[in-house]
Design a protein around this motif. Structure first.
Motif, PDB file in Angstrom:
ATOM      1  N   SER A 146       0.874  -1.183  -0.007  1.00  9.73           N
ATOM      2  CA  SER A 146      -0.070   0.087  -0.003  1.00  9.73           C
ATOM      3  C   SER A 146       0.814   1.407  -0.022  1.00  9.73           C
ATOM      4  N   HIS A 178       0.896   5.764   0.607  1.00 13.74           N
ATOM      5  CA  HIS A 178       0.099   6.852   1.098  1.00 13.74           C
ATOM      6  C   HIS A 178       1.226   7.910   1.414  1.00 13.74           C
ATOM      7  N   ARG A 207     -11.071   2.468   8.648  1.00 14.41           N
ATOM      8  CA  ARG A 207     -11.445   3.409   7.695  1.00 14.41           C
ATOM      9  C   ARG A 207     -10.314   3.669   6.578  1.00 14.41           C
ATOM     10  N   GLU A 245      -8.599   3.483   3.452  1.00 12.40           N
ATOM     11  CA  GLU A 245      -8.919   2.794   1.984  1.00 12.40           C
ATOM     12  C   GLU A 245      -7.586   1.667   1.834  1.00 12.40           C
ATOM     13  N   SER A 246      -6.341   2.078   2.127  1.00 16.71           N
ATOM     14  CA  SER A 246      -5.340   1.185   1.847  1.00 16.71           C
ATOM     15  C   SER A 246      -5.454  -0.131   2.553  1.00 16.71           C
ATOM     16  N   ILE A 306      -8.534  -1.112   3.879  1.00 12.12           N
ATOM     17  CA  ILE A 306      -9.534  -1.902   3.318  1.00 12.12           C
ATOM     18  C   ILE A 306      -9.167  -2.899   2.257  1.00 12.12           C
ATOM     19  N   HIS A 307      -8.390  -2.340   1.125  1.00 14.72           N
ATOM     20  CA  HIS A 307      -7.974  -2.986   0.180  1.00 14.72           C
ATOM     21  C   HIS A 307      -6.983  -4.495   0.744  1.00 14.72           C
TER      22      HIS A 307
END
Length: 137
Positions: A73, A75, A126, A128-129, A131-132
């Motif tokens: 991931s 960010h 919460r 997104e990375s 959740i993926h």
């Protein structure tokens, strides 16, 4: 002109155990959000060593084994020390036995550790990375 973010390499784990024939994974609550254990790579250490060390340090879980690579991931973020561009390498991990006593690393602001189902983890997380990463399970 703004400075370019400094690249950071990190690694972490999705720790899985089975209780009463149901899979659970370990979540941690830090800085107001549910998260997965992870941390920055130390000099001279492999990505896999980093993942195992960070999960152990942040949770106290022992007997960790990497089962397989899950994903990367990415960010960008900033804090009081600068701007960062973090790439995290995620691994699926298993534990021997019960994994020992859960011990949140309070100096890293970890307030709580909890074993939850994948569905519960998806409802709580919460970012997104993350959740993926969880959807890859």
């Amino acid at each position: 002109m703004s400075e370019a973010p400094v690249p950071v390499t990190a690694a972490g784990g999705v720790v899985i155990r089975t209780v009463d024939e149901k899979e659970q994974l370990l979540l941690m609550f830090r800085r107001g959000a549910w998260d997965l254990p992870k941390g920055k790579l130390d000099p001279g250490e492999t990505i896999e060593q980093c993942a195992l060390r960070e999960v152990n340090e942040e949770t106290g879980v022992t007997g960790l084994t990497i089962t397989r690579f899950l994903a990367q991931s990415h960010h960008d973020y900033d804090d009081e020390w600068g701007m960062w561009s973090k790439t995290t390498h995620w691994y699926l991990m298993s534990i021997d036995g019960d994994g020992g006593e859960l011990t949140p690393q309070t100096e890293e602001d970890i307030e709580q550790l909890e074993w939850v189902t994948v569905e519960e983890a998806l409802a709580r997380v919460r970012f997104e990375s993350l959740i993926h990463v969880l959807r890859l399970l």
